[in-house]
Design an enzyme around this catalytic site. Structure first.
Site, PDB file in Angstrom:
ATOM      1  N   ASP A  73      38.271  41.699  59.718  1.00 45.69           N
ATOM      2  CA  ASP A  73      37.452  42.313  60.769  1.00 45.69           C
ATOM      3  C   ASP A  73      38.017  43.716  60.977  1.00 45.69           C
ATOM      4  OD1 ASP A  73      36.380  43.208  63.207  1.00 45.69           O
ATOM      5  OD2 ASP A  73      36.252  41.186  64.026  1.00 45.69           O
ATOM      6  N   ARG A 120      12.500  40.007  58.024  1.00 47.87           N
ATOM      7  CA  ARG A 120      13.712  39.195  58.244  1.00 47.87           C
ATOM      8  C   ARG A 120      14.577  39.228  56.982  1.00 47.87           C
ATOM      9  NH1 ARG A 120      13.264  34.041  57.314  1.00 47.87           N
ATOM     10  NH2 ARG A 120      11.439  33.729  58.624  1.00 47.87           N
ATOM     11  N   LYS A 162      30.505  48.977  67.971  1.00 49.86           N
ATOM     12  CA  LYS A 162      31.663  49.760  68.407  1.00 49.86           C
ATOM     13  C   LYS A 162      31.643  51.148  67.730  1.00 49.86           C
ATOM     14  CE  LYS A 162      32.262  45.782  70.361  1.00 49.86           C
ATOM     15  NZ  LYS A 162      33.106  44.733  69.855  1.00 49.86           N
ATOM     16  N   TYR A 199      39.581  38.194  68.036  1.00 55.14           N
ATOM     17  CA  TYR A 199      38.531  38.489  69.023  1.00 55.14           C
ATOM     18  C   TYR A 199      38.060  37.172  69.653  1.00 55.14           C
ATOM     19  CZ  TYR A 199      34.052  40.064  70.864  1.00 55.14           C
ATOM     20  OH  TYR A 199      32.988  40.326  71.683  1.00 55.14           O
TER      21      TYR A 199
HETATM   22  C1  LIG Z   1      32.978  43.277  69.638  1.00 56.35           C
HETATM   23  C2  LIG Z   1      33.727  42.632  68.542  1.00 56.35           C
HETATM   24  C3  LIG Z   1      33.183  41.572  67.793  1.00 56.35           C
HETATM   25  C4  LIG Z   1      31.838  40.972  68.117  1.00 56.35           C
HETATM   26  O1  LIG Z   1      30.804  41.866  67.908  1.00 56.35           O
HETATM   27  P1  LIG Z   1      29.414  41.846  68.727  1.00 56.35           P
HETATM   28  O2  LIG Z   1      28.697  43.027  68.195  1.00 56.35           O
HETATM   29  O3  LIG Z   1      29.756  41.952  70.181  1.00 56.35           O
HETATM   30  O4  LIG Z   1      28.741  40.550  68.422  1.00 56.35           O
HETATM   31  C5  LIG Z   1      33.936  41.060  66.751  1.00 56.35           C
HETATM   32  N1  LIG Z   1      35.156  41.547  66.466  1.00 56.35           N
HETATM   33  C6  LIG Z   1      35.720  42.545  67.166  1.00 56.35           C
HETATM   34  C7  LIG Z   1      37.076  43.031  66.800  1.00 56.35           C
HETATM   35  C8  LIG Z   1      35.031  43.124  68.230  1.00 56.35           C
HETATM   36  O5  LIG Z   1      35.604  44.113  68.931  1.00 56.35           O
END
Ligand SMILES: *Cc1c(COP(=O)(O)O)cnc(C)c1O
Length: 387
Positions: A173, A49, A198, A101
């Site tokens: 982000d 962890r 992604k 998001y």
């Molecule tokens: C998908 C996404 C998130 C969240 O990520 P997860 O892996 O689904 O928890 C945060 N910010 C953006 C821009 C995203 O596309």
């Protein structure tokens, strides 16, 4: 040694680091715990962890790509975001984009309601609204650029200067572009987060994230919270993500080339109203994107001039664009934000955010662009046959 280019860092991460057998590709360490060599001597890793060698290789590679001091690989993008806001106290204010998001919006709003911190959502492309929000002395300014689904772009360096002037941290982000196309720390950010689900993993088979910090002190705090909250990612997910990361640079370029071909096709379609993509000269923020990004990315949205029935016929006729949420994988996806990713928003909130009922979002994948365009042609023909 000279500083390596991104493609090289991505490919070489952990290569030939194995001490035991000289394995070229680093082995995966599927272990929950590690032995203490001697009584009272705490080893580098004691429990997975808190730390794991496979996860560490990925964290170091991502931090290097983003120009940070280090990072924490988490079990999803949301937990990476949650780690950063775990550094805040009840009196601290976050200024976040009104079109961030959905999961980020929900996290900030819900934790603010419980009194963990305060939050203010503003249209950050409106300089007056942003200045008014910054006058309230936030501790953290949160950016997401380009935004989802309208690809709004904000000036990271300019907002970073404003944040620095009031001693606020800046977090970005960077999920939509990946470090190949944008490096927020070089533009003044203190933190970068990714949903590595992604583009970074890129094969739609892992849900994971990373929180990266510019300063070593912040890395240590994020690491402490990662272990405390149990937000760290599994070694197996780190292994898969590391494998995806190796091809990130060429994938991003190929995604972009396909997106450019599709944009050119969409621009010729009479049924297409507005197209949202930062590469278009008429797109608001195009100039900023041109200056701060190394490419425009492969997420694009467009509005169709059609009835609901025609919209459905269009989407149903597609066979190379899967109707699905998420983004950034090798496979092309189409999403109807109004009924999918943004369905939690009321009709009025959608309207205010500029999300029309005929808006479609594409995550352009790596299939052959001619096949993708042929598929779109079939869909345009199908909608014309529909009354
Ligand atoms: C998908 C996404 C998130 C969240 O990520 P997860 O892996 O689904 O928890 C945060 N910010 C953006 C821009 C995203 O596309």
């Amino acid at each position: 040694m000279s500083k390596k280019q991104a493609a090289t860092i991505a490919v070489r991460s952990g290569i030939e680091s194995d001490q035991q057998f000289g394995a070229v590709v680093p082995p995966i360490y599927l272990t929950s715990n590690y032995g203490f060599q001697r009584f009272g001597e705490v080893p580098q890793y004691d429990y997975s962890r808190g730390g794991n060698p496979t996860r560490a290789i990925l964290a170091d590679a991502l931090a290097e790509l983003e120009g940070g001091a280090g990072g924490v690989v988490t079990n999803c993008g949301m937990s990476a975001i949650n780690l950063i806001v775990s550094l805040l106290s009840p009196a601290d204010l976050i200024v976040a984009p009104h079109d961030c998001y959905g999961g980020t919006y929900r996290l900030f709003e819900s934790r603010a309601k419980k009194g963990d911190f305060k939050v203010l959502f503003v249209d950050q492309s409106d300089s007056q609204a942003l200045a008014k929000a910054l006058a309230q002395k936030p501790k953290l300014v949160w950016l997401e650029t380009p935004s989802n689904p309208l690809l709004r772009v904000v000036d990271i360096a300019a907002i970073s200067a404003q944040a620095k002037a009031i001693d606020a941290w800046l977090a970005v982000d960077n999920t939509f572009l990946s470090p190949i196309l944008q490096q927020p720390i070089s533009l003044g950010a203190d933190f970068v987060v990714h949903s590595t689900t992604k583009y970074i993993n890129g094969h739609s088979d892992v849900v994971a994230g990373v929180a990266i910090a510019k300063s070593q002190a912040h890395v240590e705090q994020l690491t402490w919270w990662g272990n405390c909250l149990g937000a760290t990612g599994s070694p197996f997910d780190a292994y898969l993500t590391l494998r995806g990361l190796r091809t990130l640079a060429p994938r991003m370029r190929a995604h972009e080339a396909n997106a450019a071909a599709i944009l050119a096709f969409l621009q010729q379609q009479s049924r297409v109203r507005t197209i949202y993509h930062p590469s278009l000269p008429e797109h608001p923020g195009h100039q900023i994107a041109k200056a701060q990004q190394q490419g425009y990315g492969a997420m694009l949205s467009f509005e169709l001039d059609v009835t609901e029935k025609q919209l459905k016929a269009f989407v149903d006729a597609l066979s190379l664009f899967s109707l699905a949420e998420s983004l950034g994988g090798v496979e092309s996806l189409i999403c109807h934000p109004s009924s999918m990713t943004h369905r939690a928003m009321s009709d009025q909130a959608q309207q205010e955010a500029g999300i029309s009922p005929t808006l479609l979002r594409l995550s352009v994948g790596l299939e052959d662009s001619q096949d993708l365009i042929a598929d779109l042609k079939v869909a345009f023909a199908a909608l014309e046959r529909c009354e």
